[in-house]
Design a protein around this motif. Sequence first.
Motif, PDB file in Angstrom:
ATOM      1  N   TYR A  94       0.845  -1.192   0.000  1.00  0.00           N
ATOM      2  CA  TYR A  94       0.000   0.000   0.000  1.00  0.00           C
ATOM      3  C   TYR A  94       0.879   1.240   0.000  1.00  0.00           C
ATOM      4  O   TYR A  94       2.021   1.213   0.438  1.00  0.00           O
ATOM      5  N   SER A  95       0.309   2.335  -0.464  1.00  0.00           N
ATOM      6  CA  SER A  95       1.042   3.597  -0.473  1.00  0.00           C
ATOM      7  C   SER A  95       1.025   4.225   0.920  1.00  0.00           C
ATOM      8  O   SER A  95       0.240   3.849   1.784  1.00  0.00           O
ATOM      9  N   VAL A  96       1.919   5.195   1.123  1.00  0.00           N
ATOM     10  CA  VAL A  96       1.965   5.977   2.352  1.00  0.00           C
ATOM     11  C   VAL A  96       1.499   7.393   2.026  1.00  0.00           C
ATOM     12  O   VAL A  96       1.426   7.783   0.860  1.00  0.00           O
ATOM     13  N   LEU A 153       3.187   1.557   8.552  1.00  0.00           N
ATOM     14  CA  LEU A 153       2.254   1.239   7.478  1.00  0.00           C
ATOM     15  C   LEU A 153       1.388   0.063   7.921  1.00  0.00           C
ATOM     16  O   LEU A 153       1.903  -1.018   8.220  1.00  0.00           O
ATOM     17  N   PHE A 154       0.081   0.281   7.988  1.00  0.00           N
ATOM     18  CA  PHE A 154      -0.878  -0.764   8.337  1.00  0.00           C
ATOM     19  C   PHE A 154      -1.236  -1.522   7.064  1.00  0.00           C
ATOM     20  O   PHE A 154      -1.654  -0.938   6.068  1.00  0.00           O
ATOM     21  N   LEU A 155      -1.028  -2.834   7.082  1.00  0.00           N
ATOM     22  CA  LEU A 155      -1.353  -3.693   5.943  1.00  0.00           C
ATOM     23  C   LEU A 155      -2.447  -4.671   6.385  1.00  0.00           C
ATOM     24  O   LEU A 155      -2.179  -5.643   7.086  1.00  0.00           O
ATOM     25  N   PRO A 156      -3.690  -4.424   6.006  1.00  0.00           N
ATOM     26  CA  PRO A 156      -4.817  -5.221   6.512  1.00  0.00           C
ATOM     27  C   PRO A 156      -4.813  -6.676   6.076  1.00  0.00           C
ATOM     28  O   PRO A 156      -5.444  -7.506   6.712  1.00  0.00           O
ATOM     29  N   ASP A 214      -0.026   7.936   8.768  1.00  0.00           N
ATOM     30  CA  ASP A 214       0.959   7.510   7.771  1.00  0.00           C
ATOM     31  C   ASP A 214       0.351   6.613   6.702  1.00  0.00           C
ATOM     32  O   ASP A 214       0.762   6.641   5.545  1.00  0.00           O
ATOM     33  N   THR A 215      -0.622   5.800   7.085  1.00  0.00           N
ATOM     34  CA  THR A 215      -1.227   4.849   6.156  1.00  0.00           C
ATOM     35  C   THR A 215      -2.322   5.481   5.314  1.00  0.00           C
ATOM     36  O   THR A 215      -2.567   5.055   4.194  1.00  0.00           O
ATOM     37  N   ASP A 228     -11.311   2.759  11.663  1.00  0.00           N
ATOM     38  CA  ASP A 228     -11.283   1.594  10.766  1.00  0.00           C
ATOM     39  C   ASP A 228     -10.171   0.630  11.155  1.00  0.00           C
ATOM     40  O   ASP A 228     -10.347  -0.591  11.106  1.00  0.00           O
ATOM     41  N   ILE A 229      -9.007   1.161  11.529  1.00  0.00           N
ATOM     42  CA  ILE A 229      -7.881   0.301  11.910  1.00  0.00           C
ATOM     43  C   ILE A 229      -8.176  -0.414  13.228  1.00  0.00           C
ATOM     44  O   ILE A 229      -7.992  -1.622  13.337  1.00  0.00           O
ATOM     45  N   LEU A 230      -8.637   0.336  14.224  1.00  0.00           N
ATOM     46  CA  LEU A 230      -8.857  -0.253  15.547  1.00  0.00           C
ATOM     47  C   LEU A 230     -10.005  -1.250  15.566  1.00  0.00           C
ATOM     48  O   LEU A 230     -10.058  -2.116  16.444  1.00  0.00           O
ATOM     49  N   ASP A 231     -10.936  -1.148  14.610  1.00  0.00           N
ATOM     50  CA  ASP A 231     -12.073  -2.065  14.546  1.00  0.00           C
ATOM     51  C   ASP A 231     -12.065  -2.819  13.209  1.00  0.00           C
ATOM     52  O   ASP A 231     -13.106  -3.052  12.618  1.00  0.00           O
ATOM     53  N   TRP A 232     -10.865  -3.194  12.743  1.00  0.00           N
ATOM     54  CA  TRP A 232     -10.743  -3.823  11.427  1.00  0.00           C
ATOM     55  C   TRP A 232     -11.536  -5.122  11.278  1.00  0.00           C
ATOM     56  O   TRP A 232     -12.123  -5.366  10.222  1.00  0.00           O
TER      57      TRP A 232
END
Length: 142
Positions: A22-24, A32-35, A90-91, A97-101
């Motif tokens: 993914y881009s930054v 960088l968060f990669l789901p 950064d992501t 969205d990240i904390l409740d992925w």
Amino acid sequence: MSCCGKGFCNFQFADGAPLTDYSVTNMNAQYLFLPYGTLLQKNEIVRIWMESGKAKEVAIEAKWPIAFDQQGAHAVGRDRELPWQLVAMDTGFELDDILDWPNHDLANPNEQPVVLEFRHPIEVKPSLKMRLLQLLYKIRNL
């Protein structure tokens, strides 16, 4: 690779180190968060990139698998909590969205989300003295 559907900003990345999945949002990104996880490993040299086509080589300092529970998201094996606001910034994802992925519409329960932490190379910025000496050297060699 094109960043827009109408082809206004067509670009291709030069050959080099592998690109992140993914881009930054900026070239000084630390996380960088990669789901959906990644095959990239710690100490590997990779290129972070932006949708504008800019790319920069960095080293992966750490790769943290993410676990979710009632309190939120946690990096497995890390002794202190990740700075989630910085990870989201950064992501380019929303913090919620990240904390409740796991409850997100695009979440895949079969994939382990990870956060990559980057180590940027030291870039020496020339001082005023260095610039003056370069100018004097050019003048001397005319």
